[in-house]
Scaffold this motif. Structure first.
Motif, PDB file in Angstrom:
ATOM      1  N   GLN A   1      33.717  32.605  26.361  1.00 10.10           N
ATOM      2  CA  GLN A   1      32.461  33.345  26.270  1.00 10.10           C
ATOM      3  C   GLN A   1      32.521  34.622  27.105  1.00 10.10           C
ATOM      4  O   GLN A   1      32.018  35.667  26.688  1.00 10.10           O
ATOM      5  CB  GLN A   1      31.291  32.460  26.722  1.00 10.10           C
ATOM      6  CG  GLN A   1      30.966  31.364  25.723  1.00 10.10           C
ATOM      7  CD  GLN A   1      29.949  30.364  26.260  1.00 10.10           C
ATOM      8  OE1 GLN A   1      29.387  30.526  27.333  1.00 10.10           O
ATOM      9  NE2 GLN A   1      29.714  29.311  25.485  1.00 10.10           N
ATOM     10  N   ALA A   2      33.149  34.534  28.283  1.00  5.01           N
ATOM     11  CA  ALA A   2      33.270  35.722  29.142  1.00  5.01           C
ATOM     12  C   ALA A   2      34.117  36.788  28.448  1.00  5.01           C
ATOM     13  O   ALA A   2      33.774  37.975  28.480  1.00  5.01           O
ATOM     14  CB  ALA A   2      33.882  35.340  30.493  1.00  5.01           C
ATOM     15  N   ILE A   3      35.210  36.377  27.806  1.00  8.30           N
ATOM     16  CA  ILE A   3      36.068  37.327  27.081  1.00  8.30           C
ATOM     17  C   ILE A   3      35.262  37.981  25.958  1.00  8.30           C
ATOM     18  O   ILE A   3      35.341  39.195  25.750  1.00  8.30           O
ATOM     19  CB  ILE A   3      37.345  36.627  26.551  1.00  8.30           C
ATOM     20  CG1 ILE A   3      38.240  36.221  27.731  1.00  8.30           C
ATOM     21  CG2 ILE A   3      38.106  37.532  25.580  1.00  8.30           C
ATOM     22  CD1 ILE A   3      39.389  35.307  27.375  1.00  8.30           C
TER      23      ILE A   3
ATOM     24  N   THR B   1      28.978  43.419  27.191  1.00  5.37           N
ATOM     25  CA  THR B   1      27.848  42.840  27.922  1.00  5.37           C
ATOM     26  C   THR B   1      28.293  42.052  29.152  1.00  5.37           C
ATOM     27  O   THR B   1      27.477  41.408  29.804  1.00  5.37           O
ATOM     28  CB  THR B   1      27.025  41.908  27.003  1.00  5.37           C
ATOM     29  OG1 THR B   1      27.881  40.877  26.511  1.00  5.37           O
ATOM     30  CG2 THR B   1      26.418  42.673  25.845  1.00  5.37           C
ATOM     31  N   TYR B   2      29.576  42.114  29.461  1.00  4.43           N
ATOM     32  CA  TYR B   2      30.108  41.384  30.614  1.00  4.43           C
ATOM     33  C   TYR B   2      29.518  41.951  31.899  1.00  4.43           C
ATOM     34  O   TYR B   2      29.336  43.160  32.036  1.00  4.43           O
ATOM     35  CB  TYR B   2      31.635  41.508  30.652  1.00  4.43           C
ATOM     36  CG  TYR B   2      32.278  40.780  31.805  1.00  4.43           C
ATOM     37  CD1 TYR B   2      32.462  39.411  31.762  1.00  4.43           C
ATOM     38  CD2 TYR B   2      32.700  41.465  32.936  1.00  4.43           C
ATOM     39  CE1 TYR B   2      33.056  38.739  32.811  1.00  4.43           C
ATOM     40  CE2 TYR B   2      33.299  40.803  33.996  1.00  4.43           C
ATOM     41  CZ  TYR B   2      33.473  39.434  33.931  1.00  4.43           C
ATOM     42  OH  TYR B   2      34.063  38.761  34.974  1.00  4.43           O
ATOM     43  N   GLY B   3      29.198  41.046  32.835  1.00  5.93           N
ATOM     44  CA  GLY B   3      28.674  41.489  34.121  1.00  5.93           C
ATOM     45  C   GLY B   3      27.169  41.660  34.141  1.00  5.93           C
ATOM     46  O   GLY B   3      26.595  42.060  35.136  1.00  5.93           O
TER      47      GLY B   3
ATOM     48  N   LEU C   1      34.064  34.117  40.588  1.00  3.37           N
ATOM     49  CA  LEU C   1      33.808  33.336  39.377  1.00  3.37           C
ATOM     50  C   LEU C   1      33.791  34.300  38.187  1.00  3.37           C
ATOM     51  O   LEU C   1      32.732  34.703  37.721  1.00  3.37           O
ATOM     52  CB  LEU C   1      32.450  32.630  39.531  1.00  3.37           C
ATOM     53  CG  LEU C   1      32.151  31.465  38.616  1.00  3.37           C
ATOM     54  CD1 LEU C   1      33.072  30.292  38.908  1.00  3.37           C
ATOM     55  CD2 LEU C   1      30.706  31.036  38.784  1.00  3.37           C
ATOM     56  N   PRO C   2      34.981  34.667  37.693  1.00  6.20           N
ATOM     57  CA  PRO C   2      35.040  35.730  36.673  1.00  6.20           C
ATOM     58  C   PRO C   2      34.311  35.413  35.367  1.00  6.20           C
ATOM     59  O   PRO C   2      34.019  36.313  34.604  1.00  6.20           O
ATOM     60  CB  PRO C   2      36.540  35.935  36.443  1.00  6.20           C
ATOM     61  CG  PRO C   2      37.217  34.784  37.068  1.00  6.20           C
ATOM     62  CD  PRO C   2      36.295  34.189  38.063  1.00  6.20           C
ATOM     63  N   TYR C   3      33.993  34.144  35.133  1.00  8.21           N
ATOM     64  CA  TYR C   3      33.265  33.832  33.899  1.00  8.21           C
ATOM     65  C   TYR C   3      31.783  33.583  34.156  1.00  8.21           C
ATOM     66  O   TYR C   3      31.068  33.073  33.289  1.00  8.21           O
ATOM     67  CB  TYR C   3      33.897  32.646  33.152  1.00  8.21           C
ATOM     68  CG  TYR C   3      34.156  31.422  34.011  1.00  8.21           C
ATOM     69  CD1 TYR C   3      33.131  30.563  34.346  1.00  8.21           C
ATOM     70  CD2 TYR C   3      35.435  31.141  34.472  1.00  8.21           C
ATOM     71  CE1 TYR C   3      33.366  29.449  35.128  1.00  8.21           C
ATOM     72  CE2 TYR C   3      35.678  30.016  35.238  1.00  8.21           C
ATOM     73  CZ  TYR C   3      34.643  29.180  35.571  1.00  8.21           C
ATOM     74  OH  TYR C   3      34.870  28.073  36.347  1.00  8.21           O
TER      75      TYR C   3
END
Length: 114
Positions: free
Chosen positions: A69-71, A78-80, A97-99
């Protein structure tokens, strides 16, 4: 987004590691190396181990889903951005926590401990 290319690579590496781990867990649960022992007490221990491996597998599968989902969010631009309030998620939180898909405030609100 150029700035998240490194994060995207990091997430892809995490996915590969998790896939490896899941493969090993699945092999262990299926007893591909050796069948269940005939001895009842050993069998009980092996079954207990299977339950632990199953739980680990489920946790790894959850993590895989969060990473995917993060990718997708990176690809969509929309990341971040917090899914709860729409505010930017602090870079320090994303570094740990990159995701993460919630800012710390929204994460604490949705936590079962509160």
């Amino acid at each position: 987004m150029k700035e998240y290319e490194e994060v995207r690579d990091q997430l892809l590496n995490m996915l590969e590691e998790l896939d490896d781990r899941l493969g090993k867990i699945t092999d262990d649960v299926k007893h591909t190396d050796n069948p269940l022992t005939q001895d009842f007490s050993e069998q009980a221990t092996e079954t207990e181990n299977d339950e632990v491996l199953d739980a680990l597998g489920n946790a790894a599968r959850d993590e895989v889903e969060k990473i995917k989902q993060a990718i997708s969010r990176i690809d969509a631009g929309t990341y971040g951005i917090c899914l709860g309030c729409g505010e930017p998620i602090k870079k320090e939180r994303l570094a740990v926590l990159p995701y993460a898909n919630l800012c710390i405030r929204c994460a604490e609100r949705s936590s079962p401990h509160h």
